[in-house]
Write an enzyme that holds these catalytic residues in place. Sequence first.
Site, PDB file in Angstrom:
ATOM      1  CD  GLU A  37      72.489  40.765  21.780  1.00  0.00           C
ATOM      2  OE1 GLU A  37      71.523  40.311  21.080  1.00  0.00           O
ATOM      3  OE2 GLU A  37      72.519  41.190  23.096  1.00  0.00           O
ATOM      4  CB  THR A  79      67.037  39.623  22.211  1.00  0.00           C
ATOM      5  OG1 THR A  79      68.474  39.822  22.417  1.00  0.00           O
ATOM      6  CG2 THR A  79      66.971  40.168  20.707  1.00  0.00           C
ATOM      7  CG  HIS A 195      75.038  37.833  23.359  1.00  0.00           C
ATOM      8  ND1 HIS A 195      75.507  37.376  24.419  1.00  0.00           N
ATOM      9  CD2 HIS A 195      73.856  38.054  23.140  1.00  0.00           C
ATOM     10  CE1 HIS A 195      74.620  37.095  25.292  1.00  0.00           C
ATOM     11  NE2 HIS A 195      73.531  37.477  24.654  1.00  0.00           N
ATOM     12  CG  ASP A 254      69.325  43.750  21.701  1.00  0.00           C
ATOM     13  OD1 ASP A 254      70.029  44.341  22.226  1.00  0.00           O
ATOM     14  OD2 ASP A 254      69.199  42.542  21.809  1.00  0.00           O
ATOM     15  CG  HIS A 255      69.389  44.026  25.669  1.00  0.00           C
ATOM     16  ND1 HIS A 255      70.600  43.745  25.995  1.00  0.00           N
ATOM     17  CD2 HIS A 255      68.703  43.006  24.947  1.00  0.00           C
ATOM     18  CE1 HIS A 255      70.932  42.623  25.379  1.00  0.00           C
ATOM     19  NE2 HIS A 255      69.700  42.145  24.831  1.00  0.00           N
TER      20      HIS A 255
END
Length: 401
Positions: A37, A79, A195, A254-255
């Site tokens: 994440e 995601t 997150h 993921d980013h």
Amino acid sequence: DKSDTASIKEYLSDKENDTSDLFGIAKGKNLVLISMESTQDFVIGQKVNGKEITPFLNKLINESYYFNQIYDQTAQGKTSDSEFMIDTGLYPLSGGSVFVRRPENTFNSLPKILKKNRNYYAASFHGNDPSFWNRKQMYATLGYDRFFAKADYRVTDDNSVNYGIKDIPFFEQSINRLEGLPEPYYAKLITLTNHFPFLLNEEDQMISTANTDQEVVNRYVTTVRYQDEAIKTFFSRLKAKGMYQDTVFVLYGDHYGISEKYEAALSEMLGDQPNQVNHTKYRQIPVVIHVPGHSGKTIENLGGEIDIRETLLHLLGIETRGFMSFGHDLFTRKSEHPVIFRDGSFVGDRVIYQDESCYDKNTGKEIAPEACEPYQETVRNELDLSDEIIYGDLLRFMRNH
Ligand code: GP9
Ligand code: MN
């Protein structure tokens, strides 16, 4: 309609399809993906207050293929966009998430390809609610056999933070499920603790916060450090259970986690000079492919998340010629091929196109638009063709994708 697929096929058949000498090295192995994440590439090898943010990943990278020039290509679907690219090799949509907008489409997805060619079982593991990003429905469309979601975990106030179960208990509890799967399997484990807004109880903090003027950036290093520990625990348990040797591991961010408005503080933490292309450079994510027994190598080929699928299929010895996908094998990918972002920005061999201006990749200085011009047609073409496939649900016409 059906004839639309012809021009798309023609474009894709021109795609460089070089395969490296690693083709098939992981044939028949289990495949474990770890979606990390909000994990950006700058954390790799980086220290804060003299301590590594990712001590385990740094060690793992020494024994892995580490791709250090890979960019986050997700859009609003975050995601779910990264999952979509990895499973389909198509671009996300310019608005919303494909998971939510087109769950009834036909996709030639990674679970389906692996099932058809090698009889793999596919499972996804994630501690959040199964309806989040419409995963439950979309996973069925993509051909997952099983989705272990929130209700499959023992979740308490004590073992949760922010969106749900913390990464250490998540991995701990996932292992028994993983152990019970038929082999070979494709298992995707999606972490959650790192997150936004990067909350973590004091006792889980294994590194002190950074010292910038943005608390978001300061906390980020603590949640990335916690996630690193969770992955370390996972690997040692797998080794202890004899589940490590016959598996190929893929770990990727993921980013981004630090959004544009906090990037000045990030630059301060990293000691980077202010630069107009820092924003694009910070969109790099780590991609690590670990094949037990293989020695480490850093690969500097340019690439994006959309390329992960092609790379994996080649390692597993699956021929991808004729597939409707935009990915390239990262081991042989040519840097002249741009990494395309959903808003039309891109990264080329020597240039960065950002906010409709062209920049020199090395100096970060704005340069004449002509330098970016040669890429524009490819960028437009790929995004348009990908959209055509998704909006026209064109893969339903493909018998042998
Ligand atoms: C939610 C998790 C985070 O289940 O995947 O989603 P994001 O906000 O990063 O898209
Ligand atoms: Mn995410």
